[in-house]
Scaffold this active site. Structure first.
Site, PDB file in Angstrom:
ATOM      1  N   CYS A   2       7.812   7.830   3.815  1.00 56.66           N
ATOM      2  CA  CYS A   2       8.547   7.037   4.792  1.00 56.66           C
ATOM      3  C   CYS A   2       7.686   6.955   6.042  1.00 56.66           C
ATOM      4  O   CYS A   2       6.644   7.603   6.144  1.00 56.66           O
ATOM      5  CB  CYS A   2       9.872   7.705   5.156  1.00 56.66           C
ATOM      6  SG  CYS A   2      11.017   7.854   3.770  1.00 56.66           S
ATOM      7  N   GLY A  28       7.295   2.091   3.739  1.00 60.44           N
ATOM      8  CA  GLY A  28       8.623   2.011   3.133  1.00 60.44           C
ATOM      9  C   GLY A  28       9.244   0.653   3.359  1.00 60.44           C
ATOM     10  O   GLY A  28       9.303   0.187   4.499  1.00 60.44           O
ATOM     11  N   ASN A 100      10.384  12.178   7.641  1.00 56.73           N
ATOM     12  CA  ASN A 100       9.538  11.739   6.530  1.00 56.73           C
ATOM     13  C   ASN A 100       9.165  12.979   5.745  1.00 56.73           C
ATOM     14  O   ASN A 100       8.594  13.911   6.303  1.00 56.73           O
ATOM     15  CB  ASN A 100       8.267  11.066   7.081  1.00 56.73           C
ATOM     16  CG  ASN A 100       7.230  10.829   6.008  1.00 56.73           C
ATOM     17  OD1 ASN A 100       7.565  10.583   4.854  1.00 56.73           O
ATOM     18  ND2 ASN A 100       5.968  10.888   6.379  1.00 56.73           N
ATOM     19  N   GLY A 101       9.497  12.996   4.465  1.00 58.79           N
ATOM     20  CA  GLY A 101       9.145  14.145   3.647  1.00 58.79           C
ATOM     21  C   GLY A 101      10.204  14.398   2.594  1.00 58.79           C
ATOM     22  O   GLY A 101      11.017  13.512   2.288  1.00 58.79           O
ATOM     23  N   TYR A 251      -4.253   6.290  -0.965  1.00 58.14           N
ATOM     24  CA  TYR A 251      -3.399   5.136  -1.227  1.00 58.14           C
ATOM     25  C   TYR A 251      -2.436   4.754  -0.101  1.00 58.14           C
ATOM     26  O   TYR A 251      -2.339   3.588   0.264  1.00 58.14           O
ATOM     27  CB  TYR A 251      -2.606   5.416  -2.508  1.00 58.14           C
ATOM     28  CG  TYR A 251      -1.599   4.356  -2.861  1.00 58.14           C
ATOM     29  CD1 TYR A 251      -2.009   3.130  -3.376  1.00 58.14           C
ATOM     30  CD2 TYR A 251      -0.242   4.571  -2.679  1.00 58.14           C
ATOM     31  CE1 TYR A 251      -1.084   2.143  -3.689  1.00 58.14           C
ATOM     32  CE2 TYR A 251       0.696   3.593  -2.998  1.00 58.14           C
ATOM     33  CZ  TYR A 251       0.262   2.381  -3.508  1.00 58.14           C
ATOM     34  OH  TYR A 251       1.165   1.417  -3.815  1.00 58.14           O
ATOM     35  N   THR A 295      -5.877  -1.613  -1.657  1.00 62.07           N
ATOM     36  CA  THR A 295      -6.384  -0.304  -1.230  1.00 62.07           C
ATOM     37  C   THR A 295      -7.828  -0.046  -1.628  1.00 62.07           C
ATOM     38  O   THR A 295      -8.538   0.667  -0.938  1.00 62.07           O
ATOM     39  CB  THR A 295      -5.517   0.829  -1.821  1.00 62.07           C
ATOM     40  OG1 THR A 295      -5.063   0.432  -3.085  1.00 62.07           O
ATOM     41  CG2 THR A 295      -4.373   1.205  -0.920  1.00 62.07           C
ATOM     42  N   ASP A 357     -10.141   0.813  -8.759  1.00 59.40           N
ATOM     43  CA  ASP A 357      -8.732   0.976  -8.359  1.00 59.40           C
ATOM     44  C   ASP A 357      -8.561   2.351  -7.720  1.00 59.40           C
ATOM     45  O   ASP A 357      -9.424   3.226  -7.865  1.00 59.40           O
ATOM     46  CB  ASP A 357      -7.841   0.837  -9.601  1.00 59.40           C
ATOM     47  CG  ASP A 357      -6.418   0.398  -9.253  1.00 59.40           C
ATOM     48  OD1 ASP A 357      -6.082   0.359  -8.054  1.00 59.40           O
ATOM     49  OD2 ASP A 357      -5.638   0.126 -10.184  1.00 59.40           O
TER      50      ASP A 357
END
Ligand code: SF4
Length: 477
Positions: A2, A28, A100-101, A251, A295, A357
Site C-alpha cells: 500500500c 495500490g 502499509n504492511g 518491482y 519495470t 522481465d
C-alpha cells in the site's frame, strides 16, 4: 503493498495529500482515502483509484492543516470498502491511522482485542487492530497531559504486541502527527521537511513532487512525532536486524524513488548488469534485447550493454488495462495479453530476441508473451529475469500466489523453461540480487526467494494464506 502519506504544517493538508496520493498510486489501485483534522476529523475513502474517490466537492470539505492518506492494495481481508483506510477512533481519544504492511499475528490480536479489551472491530484490516492497540495503550497514560514521552511509552507497548511489517502514519487529535516503522524496517517510510511543514510518505517520489528537498528515512523501529507547535520528536522504540523488502527495488517502487538511501532506478540498472553477466555465462547471444514494460526497462538496457547487442522496445503496454482473467483457449489468452501488450513487429520479425522481465510468478503471462513474440516472427525467444526464482509466499503485505502456484516451486530451471516454451531461460542469482540492489552491509528481507523470513511466522498463517488465495485465479502476475 500500500502507499501512505501524512502531512502537518501551515498549509491545507489535503491540497498536498491528494497529489501525494497520485504519486503513490502505483502502490495500490484498489481503494483510496484521506482524513484531515480541524475541530474534528473529516474523512473520505472508498474503493477505486485516487481520481475515482476524490473530487473537488469532497476535497473542499477536508479542512485542516494535518492529514493522512492511503492507497490500498488488498492484503489481509477480502478488500471490501469497510477495509479501506484510514481508520478513525474517537473515544477515549481521537486517533486516525493508516498503515502499509501486514501483521503476521493479525488474527490473534483481533481476537484478543475483541475478547479481552471489549473492542468492536468493524473490518478485516490490520490497520484497525494497530489503531485499537494504540488507543488501548494511550488510555493507560495521562491523556489530559499527553507528552511525546508518554506517547512513545504507549507505542513501546504496542510494538511489544505487533509481529510483522508496518509503516504507519497517525493523527493524534489536537496533539500532532505520528509516524513509525516496524523494528526491521520491512516497509519503507521517508520524511521530508521544508521549514513550514513535515511530510511522511512510503516513497520519496511523493515528497519530490511536493517540493521537499530535505529528506530522511524513518529508521527501522523508529517513531517520529510532530507536535501541534511544529516541534519534531524522535524516539527509537525497538531494534532488530534490518530486513527491508528487497522486492521494492525489483518491482514495486517507482524507479524515480530512493528507498533507504538506494536509488530504485540505479538498483535496477545494477540488477541488469548482474543479469547480463549471467546471460553471458550461459552463452546467450541475441540479436536484440527487449524489456517487458514497464519495470524491466533499466535492467534490459544494462543486459544489452553487457552483451554488446542492440536494445529496443518491442512490446508496448496499454497502461489502462489492469487485470485479465484466465481464458479457456490459447487464442483468447493471447488476445488477453495483447490487450495489455502489443508487439512492434519490425523489431521482432526474423530476430533472436532476449526478453527481460522482473520476475515470474505462475508463468502464465510469460508463456503468453513468448507465444505472442513468436507469433510475429521471432526466430528464437530467450527469457531472462533480473530476480531469482520466486518460491515462497510473502506474509508481509504482498499478495503473491500460494506456494503451490509458484511455477518455480519444485521445478528445475529447465522444467520452467519448457513450461513457458522459451528457447533459453536465465534467472538472476541470489548473490546477484543482493549485489545488484547494492545492499552492502544492510539487511534485506529476501523471504520470497529464499524462504528465510525475518520474523517468526505461525504455521496457521501460512495455512490461512493458502486457503484465502485459492480463488479467483488471475492471469496477471
Ligand atoms: S517476502 Fe519478498 S515481497 Fe515480501 S517483504 Fe520479503 S522480500 Fe518483500
Amino acid at each position: 503493498m500500500c502507499g501512505i502519506i501524512g502531512l502537518t504544517g501551515q498549509e491545507r493538508a489535503i491540497d498536498r495529500i491528494f497529489p501525494g496520493l497520485l504519486a503513490l498510486q502505483h502502490r495500490g489501485q484498489d481503494a483510496a482515502g484521506a482524513v484531515t483534522f480541524e475541530n474534528g476529523f473529516q474523512l473520505k475513502k472508498g474503493n477505486g483509484l485516487v481520481y475515482n474517490v476524490f473530487n473537488a466537492k469532497n476535497i473542499e470539505r477536508l479542512n485542516g492543516n494535518t492529514g493522512i492518506g492511503h492507497v490500498r492494495y488488498p492484503t489481509v481481508g477480502a478488500g471490501s470498502a469497510d477495509d479501506a483506510q484510514p481508520f478513525i477512533i474517537t473515544t477515549p481519544y481521537g486517533i486516525a491511522l493508516a498503515h502499509n504492511g501486514n501483521l503476521v499475528n493479525f488474527f490473534e490480536l483481533k481476537k484478543d482485542l475483541v475478547e479481552n479489551e471489549l473492542r468492536y472491530l468493524n473490518s478485516n484490516c490490520d490497520a484497525e487492530v494497530i489503531l485499537n492497540l494504540l488507543s488501548v495503550e494511550m488510555t493507560r497514560t495521562d491523556l489530559k497531559n499527553l507528552t511525546p514521552e508518554k506517547l512513545f511509552a504507549a507505542l513501546r507497548m504496542v510494538y511489544d504486541r505487533l509481529n510483522g511489517s508496518y509503516a504507519v502514519v497517525a493523527i493524534i487529535a489536537n496533539k500532532g502527527l505520528l509516524a513509525f516503522r516496524d523494528p526491521r524496517g520491512i516497509k519503507p517510510l521517508i520524511m521530508g521537511s521544508n521549514g513550514s511543514s513535515f511530510c511522511f510518505a512510503s516513497e520519496s517520489v511523493a515528497l519530490d513532487l511536493l517540493g521537499y528537498e530535505e529528506m530522511n528515512d524513518v529508521k527501522a523501529g523508529q517513531a517520529v512525532f510532530i507536535d501541534s507547535g511544529g516541534n519534531l520528536h524522535k524516539e527509537q522504540i525497538a531494534s532488530g536486524d534490518a530486513a527491508a523488502c528487497i522486492f521494492e527495488y525489483v518491482y514495486f517502487a517507482r524507479p524515480d524513488s530512493i528507498i533507504d538511501g538506494i536509488g530504485v532506478y540505479e538498483a535496477r540498472l545494477r540488477l541488469g548488469e548482474e543479469l547480463g553477466k549471467c546471460c553471458k555465462q550461459e552463452g546467450i547471444m541475441p540479436d536484440v534485447v527487449m524489456p517487458i514494460p514497464d519495470t524491466a526497462r533499466g535492467a534490459a538496457l544494462m543486459v544489452a550493454d553487457v552483451l554488446g547487442v542492440r536494445h529496443r522496445e518491442g512490446l508496448i503496454k496499454n497502461r489502462y488495462i489492469h487485470r485479465t482473467f484466465i481464458m479457456p483457449t490459447q487464442e483468447m489468452r493471447i488476445e488477453a495479453v495483447r490487450l495489455k501488450l502489443n508487439p512492434i513487429k519490425p523489431e521482432i520479425k526474423g530476430k533472436n530476441v532476449l526478453l527481460v522481465d522482473d520476475s515470474i510468478v505462475r508463468g502464465n503471462t510469460s508463456r503468453e508473451i513468448i507465444s505472442l513474440v513468436r507469433s510475429v516472427g521471432a526466430r528464437k525467444v530467450y527469457y531472462a529475469l533480473y530476480s531469482p526464482p520466486l518460491r515462497f509466499p510473502c506474509v508481509y503485505g504482498i499478495d503473491m500466489q500460494t506456494r503451490g502456484e509458484f511455477i518455480a516451486r519444485g521445478r528445475s530451471i529447465e522444467e520452467i523453461r519448457r513450461s513457458i516454451n522459451a528457447d533459453a531461460l536465465v534467472y538472476q542469482t541470489n548473490e546477484g540480487l543482493i549485489k545488484g540492489v547494492g545492499a552492502g552491509s544492510r539487511g534485506f528481507c529476501t523471504a520470497c526467494f529464499t524462504g528465510i523470513y525475518p520474523t517468526e511466522i505461525p504455521r496457521s498463517l501460512m495455512d490461512r494464506i493458502e486457503r484465502d488465495r485459492e480463488a479467483p485465479k488471475l492471469l496477471d502476475e
